[in-house]
Design a protein around this motif. Structure first.
Motif, PDB file in Angstrom:
ATOM      1  N   ALA A 104     -50.765 -18.064 -37.811  1.00 38.62           N
ATOM      2  CA  ALA A 104     -49.970 -19.347 -37.634  1.00 38.62           C
ATOM      3  C   ALA A 104     -48.635 -19.296 -37.965  1.00 38.62           C
ATOM      4  O   ALA A 104     -47.910 -19.735 -37.293  1.00 38.62           O
ATOM      5  CB  ALA A 104     -50.724 -20.490 -38.253  1.00 38.62           C
ATOM      6  N   ALA A 105     -48.390 -18.538 -39.020  1.00 38.83           N
ATOM      7  CA  ALA A 105     -47.011 -18.679 -39.701  1.00 38.83           C
ATOM      8  C   ALA A 105     -45.861 -17.682 -38.623  1.00 38.83           C
ATOM      9  O   ALA A 105     -45.220 -18.066 -38.213  1.00 38.83           O
ATOM     10  CB  ALA A 105     -46.993 -17.718 -40.978  1.00 38.83           C
ATOM     11  N   ALA A 106     -46.796 -16.469 -38.156  1.00 36.58           N
ATOM     12  CA  ALA A 106     -46.269 -15.810 -37.038  1.00 36.58           C
ATOM     13  C   ALA A 106     -45.818 -16.495 -35.873  1.00 36.58           C
ATOM     14  O   ALA A 106     -44.703 -16.387 -35.039  1.00 36.58           O
ATOM     15  CB  ALA A 106     -46.914 -14.540 -36.720  1.00 36.58           C
ATOM     16  N   ASP A 112     -40.297 -17.842 -29.295  1.00 39.86           N
ATOM     17  CA  ASP A 112     -40.397 -19.103 -28.645  1.00 39.86           C
ATOM     18  C   ASP A 112     -41.964 -19.548 -28.973  1.00 39.86           C
ATOM     19  O   ASP A 112     -42.927 -19.062 -28.497  1.00 39.86           O
ATOM     20  CB  ASP A 112     -40.628 -18.935 -27.106  1.00 39.86           C
ATOM     21  N   PRO A 113     -41.891 -20.397 -30.106  1.00 44.49           N
ATOM     22  CA  PRO A 113     -43.180 -20.918 -30.650  1.00 44.49           C
ATOM     23  C   PRO A 113     -44.144 -21.393 -29.668  1.00 44.49           C
ATOM     24  O   PRO A 113     -45.275 -21.100 -29.832  1.00 44.49           O
ATOM     25  CB  PRO A 113     -42.819 -21.841 -31.884  1.00 44.49           C
ATOM     26  N   ARG A 114     -43.646 -22.276 -28.698  1.00 47.39           N
ATOM     27  CA  ARG A 114     -44.207 -22.726 -27.499  1.00 47.39           C
ATOM     28  C   ARG A 114     -44.940 -22.055 -26.933  1.00 47.39           C
ATOM     29  O   ARG A 114     -46.418 -21.953 -26.587  1.00 47.39           O
ATOM     30  CB  ARG A 114     -43.585 -23.610 -26.707  1.00 47.39           C
ATOM     31  N   ALA A 115     -44.510 -20.704 -26.494  1.00 44.34           N
ATOM     32  CA  ALA A 115     -44.962 -19.846 -25.533  1.00 44.34           C
ATOM     33  C   ALA A 115     -46.068 -18.935 -26.484  1.00 44.34           C
ATOM     34  O   ALA A 115     -47.113 -18.546 -25.946  1.00 44.34           O
ATOM     35  CB  ALA A 115     -43.884 -18.759 -25.318  1.00 44.34           C
ATOM     36  N   ALA A 136     -47.142  -8.133 -34.973  1.00 42.25           N
ATOM     37  CA  ALA A 136     -46.869  -7.272 -36.424  1.00 42.25           C
ATOM     38  C   ALA A 136     -46.368  -8.284 -37.553  1.00 42.25           C
ATOM     39  O   ALA A 136     -46.848  -7.923 -38.448  1.00 42.25           O
ATOM     40  CB  ALA A 136     -46.065  -6.029 -36.366  1.00 42.25           C
ATOM     41  N   SER A 137     -45.564  -9.084 -37.205  1.00 40.42           N
ATOM     42  CA  SER A 137     -45.047  -9.881 -38.253  1.00 40.42           C
ATOM     43  C   SER A 137     -46.451 -10.745 -38.823  1.00 40.42           C
ATOM     44  O   SER A 137     -46.198 -11.401 -40.110  1.00 40.42           O
ATOM     45  CB  SER A 137     -43.945 -11.142 -37.726  1.00 40.42           C
ATOM     46  N   LYS A 142     -46.644 -16.092 -44.192  1.00 38.58           N
ATOM     47  CA  LYS A 142     -47.352 -17.162 -44.658  1.00 38.58           C
ATOM     48  C   LYS A 142     -46.928 -18.355 -44.368  1.00 38.58           C
ATOM     49  O   LYS A 142     -45.468 -18.829 -44.300  1.00 38.58           O
ATOM     50  CB  LYS A 142     -47.754 -16.887 -46.152  1.00 38.58           C
ATOM     51  N   LEU A 143     -47.683 -19.328 -43.999  1.00 35.43           N
ATOM     52  CA  LEU A 143     -47.377 -20.601 -44.181  1.00 35.43           C
ATOM     53  C   LEU A 143     -46.758 -21.266 -45.268  1.00 35.43           C
ATOM     54  O   LEU A 143     -47.105 -20.795 -46.212  1.00 35.43           O
ATOM     55  CB  LEU A 143     -48.398 -21.791 -43.563  1.00 35.43           C
ATOM     56  N   ASP A 144     -46.010 -22.354 -44.922  1.00 35.55           N
ATOM     57  CA  ASP A 144     -45.079 -22.631 -46.277  1.00 35.55           C
ATOM     58  C   ASP A 144     -45.867 -23.800 -46.888  1.00 35.55           C
ATOM     59  O   ASP A 144     -47.131 -24.165 -46.766  1.00 35.55           O
ATOM     60  CB  ASP A 144     -43.895 -23.311 -46.031  1.00 35.55           C
ATOM     61  N   ALA A 145     -45.401 -24.111 -48.008  1.00 33.61           N
ATOM     62  CA  ALA A 145     -46.133 -25.074 -48.955  1.00 33.61           C
ATOM     63  C   ALA A 145     -46.578 -26.272 -48.370  1.00 33.61           C
ATOM     64  O   ALA A 145     -47.409 -27.084 -48.715  1.00 33.61           O
ATOM     65  CB  ALA A 145     -45.437 -25.279 -50.308  1.00 33.61           C
TER      66      ALA A 145
END
Length: 201
Positions: A104-106, A112-115, A136-137, A142-145
């Motif tokens: 999810a963080a990647a 382009d997060p939508r794509a 690879a990322s 990681k997702l934030d707080a």
């Protein structure tokens, strides 16, 4: 004679039972849960990805999701095909698989997060129960707080994904009770654009 009357009453009750069950089911389908207004603000304060109309406007639908959730993939496809103009904000949390957080963080960090989210759900592997996004990322991010804080509140709101929240025209925050069109449509139809134009994302 008394046993015959009792038998007839029992048969009548058994015959009516499926009708009563069907009526209950129909009621559940069209009866969304009302959440406190603060629920909307908590979701809104967590990074997410907006799909739908490209014209300026505030999304009146927010979707709490997990990138590996099969029901999220199904609802995503339904909305893209059936309601392409509906403005929906997808907000990830992580619980479905050990790497839900990193994937999810990647996606959020992608150029382009939508794509990236589109690829994740369109290429969903139902046999492996995994989203289709690979990068690879995803091994290091990681997702934030804010996502962790939302996850804690999400547990109190029902603990399922996708959790569909709709802000009606009068500001009421509604939570859909299921993921099929029969459950979603009556709630999505109540989405109304906020009059607070200054309420930017």
């Amino acid at each position: 004679m008394g046993s015959l009357v009792i038998g007839c009453v029992l048969l009548a009750w058994l015959a009516a039972a499926p009708v009563a069950a069907a009526a209950t089911t129909a009621h559940e389908i069209v009866a969304p849960k009302v959440l406190p207004a603060s629920a909307w603000d908590h979701v809104k304060g967590t990074p997410g990805i907006v799909f739908g109309r490209t014209t300026p406007g505030i999304p009146d639908v927010q979707m709490i999701c997990d990138v590996h959730c099969p029901y999220c993939a199904r609802v995503y496809t339904q909305l893209v095909e059936r309601r392409p103009a509906l403005r929906v904000r997808w907000v990830p949390i992580a619980y479905f698989k050990p790497d839900s957080d990193r994937v999810a963080a990647a996606i959020l960090a992608a150029p382009d997060p939508r794509a990236a989210l589109d690829r994740n759900y369109r290429a969903y592997d139902h046999a492996a129960r995994r989203g289709g996004y690979g990068d690879a990322s995803a091994d290091v991010l990681k997702l934030d707080a804010s996502h962790a804080a939302l996850k804690e509140r999400w547990r109190g709101w029902g603990r399922f994904t996708p959790m569909v929240l709709v802000r009606a025209g009068d500001g009421t925050v509604l939570q859909a009770a299921g993921t099929s069109p029969a459950f979603l449509d009556p709630v999505l139809d109540r989405a109304g654009r906020s009059k607070q134009a200054y309420d930017a994302w």
